[in-house]
Motif scaffolding. Structure first.
Motif, PDB file in Angstrom:
ATOM      1  N   ILE A 271       0.967  -1.120  -0.046  1.00  0.00           N
ATOM      2  CA  ILE A 271      -0.117   0.032   0.119  1.00  0.00           C
ATOM      3  C   ILE A 271       1.009   1.210  -0.037  1.00  0.00           C
ATOM      4  O   ILE A 271       1.743   1.327   0.752  1.00  0.00           O
ATOM      5  CB  ILE A 271      -0.823  -0.173   1.218  1.00  0.00           C
ATOM      6  N   THR A 272       0.660   2.151  -0.872  1.00  0.00           N
ATOM      7  CA  THR A 272       1.508   3.477  -0.889  1.00  0.00           C
ATOM      8  C   THR A 272       0.491   4.586  -0.295  1.00  0.00           C
ATOM      9  O   THR A 272      -0.716   4.546  -0.317  1.00  0.00           O
ATOM     10  CB  THR A 272       1.858   3.681  -2.380  1.00  0.00           C
ATOM     11  N   THR A 273       1.511   5.687   0.124  1.00  0.00           N
ATOM     12  CA  THR A 273       0.435   6.669   0.712  1.00  0.00           C
ATOM     13  C   THR A 273       0.853   7.931   0.156  1.00  0.00           C
ATOM     14  O   THR A 273       2.030   8.194  -0.731  1.00  0.00           O
ATOM     15  CB  THR A 273       1.050   6.654   2.623  1.00  0.00           C
ATOM     16  N   ASN A 274       0.447   9.300   0.435  1.00  0.00           N
ATOM     17  CA  ASN A 274       0.755  10.370   0.104  1.00  0.00           C
ATOM     18  C   ASN A 274       1.868  11.063   0.939  1.00  0.00           C
ATOM     19  O   ASN A 274       2.355  12.400   0.447  1.00  0.00           O
ATOM     20  CB  ASN A 274      -0.438  11.397   0.550  1.00  0.00           C
ATOM     21  N   ILE A 275       2.498  10.418   1.808  1.00  0.00           N
ATOM     22  CA  ILE A 275       3.543  11.142   2.434  1.00  0.00           C
ATOM     23  C   ILE A 275       4.842  10.169   2.459  1.00  0.00           C
ATOM     24  O   ILE A 275       5.720  10.281   3.410  1.00  0.00           O
ATOM     25  CB  ILE A 275       3.372  11.588   3.951  1.00  0.00           C
ATOM     26  N   GLY A 276       4.838   9.398   1.346  1.00  0.00           N
ATOM     27  CA  GLY A 276       6.142   8.711   1.134  1.00  0.00           C
ATOM     28  C   GLY A 276       6.146   7.311   1.909  1.00  0.00           C
ATOM     29  O   GLY A 276       7.260   6.813   1.632  1.00  0.00           O
ATOM     30  N   PHE A 277       5.293   6.828   2.664  1.00  0.00           N
ATOM     31  CA  PHE A 277       5.472   5.658   3.229  1.00  0.00           C
ATOM     32  C   PHE A 277       4.969   4.399   2.428  1.00  0.00           C
ATOM     33  O   PHE A 277       3.878   4.617   1.684  1.00  0.00           O
ATOM     34  CB  PHE A 277       4.471   5.473   4.542  1.00  0.00           C
ATOM     35  N   VAL A 278       5.436   3.166   2.630  1.00  0.00           N
ATOM     36  CA  VAL A 278       4.821   1.969   1.765  1.00  0.00           C
ATOM     37  C   VAL A 278       4.522   0.932   2.948  1.00  0.00           C
ATOM     38  O   VAL A 278       5.452   0.691   3.800  1.00  0.00           O
ATOM     39  CB  VAL A 278       5.818   1.318   0.934  1.00  0.00           C
ATOM     40  N   ILE A 279       3.305   0.567   3.020  1.00  0.00           N
ATOM     41  CA  ILE A 279       2.745  -0.566   4.154  1.00  0.00           C
ATOM     42  C   ILE A 279       2.545  -1.790   3.645  1.00  0.00           C
ATOM     43  O   ILE A 279       2.007  -2.052   2.545  1.00  0.00           O
ATOM     44  CB  ILE A 279       1.739   0.265   4.589  1.00  0.00           C
ATOM     45  N   ILE A 280       3.139  -2.807   4.111  1.00  0.00           N
ATOM     46  CA  ILE A 280       2.982  -4.208   3.595  1.00  0.00           C
ATOM     47  C   ILE A 280       2.515  -4.754   4.959  1.00  0.00           C
ATOM     48  O   ILE A 280       3.001  -4.969   5.819  1.00  0.00           O
ATOM     49  CB  ILE A 280       4.632  -4.778   3.474  1.00  0.00           C
ATOM     50  N   CYS A 281       1.373  -5.534   4.579  1.00  0.00           N
ATOM     51  CA  CYS A 281       0.789  -6.645   5.345  1.00  0.00           C
ATOM     52  C   CYS A 281       0.182  -7.914   4.636  1.00  0.00           C
ATOM     53  O   CYS A 281      -0.379  -7.883   3.572  1.00  0.00           O
ATOM     54  CB  CYS A 281      -0.488  -5.729   6.052  1.00  0.00           C
ATOM     55  N   PRO A 282       0.250  -9.098   5.302  1.00  0.00           N
ATOM     56  CA  PRO A 282      -0.191 -10.264   4.868  1.00  0.00           C
ATOM     57  C   PRO A 282      -1.683 -10.012   4.778  1.00  0.00           C
ATOM     58  O   PRO A 282      -2.351  -9.725   5.629  1.00  0.00           O
ATOM     59  CB  PRO A 282       0.103 -11.398   5.812  1.00  0.00           C
ATOM     60  N   ILE A 283      -2.492 -10.524   3.717  1.00  0.00           N
ATOM     61  CA  ILE A 283      -4.031 -10.242   3.594  1.00  0.00           C
ATOM     62  C   ILE A 283      -4.599 -11.629   4.566  1.00  0.00           C
ATOM     63  O   ILE A 283      -5.927 -11.341   4.665  1.00  0.00           O
ATOM     64  CB  ILE A 283      -4.200 -10.623   2.179  1.00  0.00           C
ATOM     65  N   LEU A 284      -3.846 -12.665   5.020  1.00  0.00           N
ATOM     66  CA  LEU A 284      -4.541 -13.590   5.727  1.00  0.00           C
ATOM     67  C   LEU A 284      -4.762 -13.293   6.948  1.00  0.00           C
ATOM     68  O   LEU A 284      -5.739 -13.500   7.619  1.00  0.00           O
ATOM     69  CB  LEU A 284      -3.678 -14.957   5.987  1.00  0.00           C
ATOM     70  N   ASN A 285      -4.167 -12.079   7.712  1.00  0.00           N
ATOM     71  CA  ASN A 285      -4.404 -11.653   9.100  1.00  0.00           C
ATOM     72  C   ASN A 285      -4.809 -10.139   9.127  1.00  0.00           C
ATOM     73  O   ASN A 285      -5.226  -9.734   9.918  1.00  0.00           O
ATOM     74  CB  ASN A 285      -3.543 -12.199  10.031  1.00  0.00           C
ATOM     75  N   GLY A 286      -4.292  -9.649   7.964  1.00  0.00           N
ATOM     76  CA  GLY A 286      -4.137  -8.020   7.883  1.00  0.00           C
ATOM     77  C   GLY A 286      -3.448  -7.365   8.628  1.00  0.00           C
ATOM     78  O   GLY A 286      -3.461  -5.939   8.772  1.00  0.00           O
ATOM     79  N   LYS A 287      -2.421  -7.800   9.577  1.00  0.00           N
ATOM     80  CA  LYS A 287      -1.792  -7.244  10.507  1.00  0.00           C
ATOM     81  C   LYS A 287      -0.275  -6.682   9.692  1.00  0.00           C
ATOM     82  O   LYS A 287       0.256  -7.413   8.989  1.00  0.00           O
ATOM     83  CB  LYS A 287      -1.281  -7.981  11.732  1.00  0.00           C
TER      84      LYS A 287
END
Length: 321
Positions: A271-287
């Motif tokens: 997932i990309t954001t407007n302030i330069g961060f990339v967020i990664i999370c497994p879809i099986l648990n969403g954490k």
């Protein structure tokens, strides 16, 4: 085996998979270069078709970058480009859908839909279905027209135009077709399933999102404005799970984050954001598994090719494994 990109001056650049520049082409004069803010691409039969916020649309040879033809209309384009047979389809900021000849850029037909005082900066979405074009406009109408003539087949509103300011700053996600239904959402807390043939809603859910949804099997994935990774049952529209993505961010940062887009690969959401961060999370648990910053400014939605993740930032392309 190649990647096409544009820079802030409107230059179109083609790179090979090793990031070597193959060619660069710029058709703009000095004044136009200062006003380029939005360019869309499509590739068909070794031709790159380009449309921009100046109302220009043109064709370049994919192998050499040579200009094949260039045309202009008196309205900025603000949509994806879609191609079917010998036709190009592009939408402008005046809510007009244009159909052009792919061969020379001549106008085949155009169709006007409802206008709005405030235009969205988000690119509007087009999809092709057999012999029809389906598209969203800036006031939230979803319209289906005949691909040959532009004649209306059906049109359905998603907003109450009688309510003052109901469509101001409306952002609608890309339209995604799956089977006989079209799925999309907006920043007015609405997520829809729409029957493509009849133009009637199958269900509506309260989800606040304008990023392109992703469908895997019978599950819809989306990311809400409030920061939740949400899973929705495709048939019923019921929310299966909502997981908060911003717990690891400081409170003052959470309020400034918006989401530019996401993809799913290897059972993980990127997932990309407007302030330069990339967020990664497994879809099986969403954490959230990790988040990291690659820019001080907004990132594009991510793209994946050959196990590599491509993200656009600050007039540059970031390649991640």
């Amino acid at each position: 085996n190649f990647l096409i990109f544009y820079d802030k001056n409107g230059s179109i650049l083609k790179f090979n998979k090793n990031t070597n520049l193959l060619w660069s082409k710029n058709i703009y004069n000095k004044k136009e270069k200062k006003n380029i803010s939005n360019i869309s691409f499509a590739v068909s039969n070794k031709i790159v078709f380009v449309a921009d916020n100046l109302g220009k649309y043109y064709a370049l040879d994919l192998d050499t970058g040579k200009l094949l033809w260039s045309k202009k209309v008196n309205a900025p384009f603000n949509s994806q480009i879609k191609i079917k047979n010998d036709k190009l389809f592009i939408f402008d900021l005046n809510n007009v859908l244009w159909c052009f000849s792919k061969l020379n850029g001549n106008i085949v037909w155009n169709v006007q839909t409802a206008t709005s005082l405030i235009s969205t900066k988000k690119k509007l979405s087009l999809i092709l279905s057999k012999n029809t074009v389906i598209f969203s406009n800036s006031v939230g109408d979803i319209t289906k027209v005949d691909i040959e003539t532009g004649e209306f087949i059906w049109q359905i509103p998603t907003q109450n135009l009688l309510l003052k300011n109901s469509t101001n700053f409306l952002k609608t996600s890309d339209l995604v077709m799956f089977g006989e239904n079209i799925f999309f959402s907006n920043n007015k807390n609405q997520f829809f399933s729409l029957n493509e043939k009849l133009g009637i809603f199958k269900w509506k859910q309260n989800v606040n999102s304008f990023v392109r949804p992703i469908i895997i099997d019978n599950i819809i994935f989306t990311v809400s404005v409030e920061g939740f990774l949400i899973l929705i049952d495709l048939e019923s529209g019921k929310i299966i799970r909502a997981t908060y993505l911003l717990e690891k961010f400081k409170k003052k940062i959470r309020g400034s984050i918006s989401f530019e887009g996401f993809i799913i690969a290897s059972n993980k959401a990127f997932i990309t954001t407007n302030i330069g961060f990339v967020i990664i999370c497994p879809i099986l648990n969403g954490k959230v598994e990790q988040n990291f910053k690659i820019s001080k400014s907004s990132l594009s939605k991510p793209f994946i090719r050959d196990n590599n993740l491509y993200i656009i930032k600050n007039d540059a392309i970031v390649l991640l494994n």
